[in-house]
Design a protein around this motif. Sequence first.
Motif, mmCIF file in Angstrom:
data_model
loop_
_atom_site.group_PDB
_atom_site.id
_atom_site.type_symbol
_atom_site.label_atom_id
_atom_site.label_comp_id
_atom_site.label_asym_id
_atom_site.label_seq_id
_atom_site.Cartn_x
_atom_site.Cartn_y
_atom_site.Cartn_z
ATOM 1 N N CYS A 126 -39.517 -20.888 16.413
ATOM 2 C CA CYS A 126 -39.011 -20.300 15.162
ATOM 3 C C CYS A 126 -40.099 -19.598 14.361
ATOM 4 C CB CYS A 126 -38.376 -21.402 14.325
ATOM 5 S SG CYS A 126 -37.600 -20.801 12.822
ATOM 6 N N TYR A 127 -39.751 -18.408 13.829
ATOM 7 C CA TYR A 127 -40.690 -17.679 12.977
ATOM 8 C C TYR A 127 -40.858 -18.353 11.619
ATOM 9 C CZ TYR A 127 -40.611 -13.574 16.101
ATOM 10 O OH TYR A 127 -40.752 -12.718 17.162
ATOM 11 N N CYS A 156 -34.741 -22.684 12.595
ATOM 12 C CA CYS A 156 -33.760 -22.174 11.625
ATOM 13 C C CYS A 156 -32.480 -21.730 12.302
ATOM 14 C CB CYS A 156 -34.366 -21.036 10.801
ATOM 15 S SG CYS A 156 -34.466 -19.437 11.646
ATOM 16 N N CYS A 187 -35.550 -17.522 17.173
ATOM 17 C CA CYS A 187 -34.524 -18.526 17.480
ATOM 18 C C CYS A 187 -33.397 -17.906 18.298
ATOM 19 C CB CYS A 187 -33.964 -19.130 16.190
ATOM 20 S SG CYS A 187 -35.044 -20.381 15.446
HETATM 21 ZN ZN LIG Z 1 -35.922 -19.419 13.492
#
Ligand SMILES: [Zn+2]
Length: 218
Positions: free
Chosen positions: A179-180, A187, A193
Amino acid sequence: MSQVVILFSGGLDSTVLLYHLRADGHTLYGLGVDYGQCHARELVHAERIALSLEVPYQPSGVYGIPRSSALLKPAIPLPAATADQAPTVVPGRNAVLLSLAASVADALNYDTVAIAANATDHATYPDCRPAFLRTMSVAVELASEDRVRIIAPYVDLPKAAIVRRGATLGVPFADTWSCYRGGTVHCGDCGACAARQAAFREAGVNDPTVYEEQVCTG
Ligand SMILES: [Zn+2]
C-alpha cells in the motif's frame, strides 16, 4: 551460485524474489532503502521477513530526492486506483537505488544485484522497463570492472505470475506490504492496492491481505 544484494522493500514482488533466489541456493543480502517516502512501513515488513528467513538485511537511506512525487510529499494527493498513477513516479528512483545496491555489492564482494521490477510496472514507471535495466547493468558492470551485474528475473512477468510463483514457494503474502498509504492495514483504494488485488484475482490465488474496507465493514 551467486552472491546477491537484493533490493528488498518488503513488498510482494521483492519478497517473492527473495524466496525464489533463496530456494535456488544463492547467498542473499537484503537492502532496504529509505529514500524519503512519506511512510517507511514497507521497510518494517522487509526487516521482519528477512529476519524470519535469517537473510542478512541492511536498512539504508538516500537523501535529497526532490519531493515531486505523491510517495514523497503528503501534500500531493495519491491518485485513485483507476486514475493515471503518474503522480506516484519518483524520477529515476531505480537508477539511484541500483547504483547504491551495486556499490554495496562491490564493497561486499558480491557479484549480483537483483531487482523485482516487473511487466505490470512498465507503463507507468520507465525505470522498471527492460531497456533501462539492461543499460543500467552495463553501466554497473563498467563501474565495477565486471565484478557486479544486475539481474531482473521478473522484468517480463506480470504481477499475477509473480503471485503464482510466490504461492508455489510458500511466500507468506500477508506479511508483505504494498500500500502507498502507511495505515495499519492496506487501504484497498490506492493504485498499489489495486494492482495487488488484481494480481491475486488473475492468478487464482487466495489473497490473505486485510484491506481497510473489510475492517470497516467488520
Ligand atoms: Zn493502498
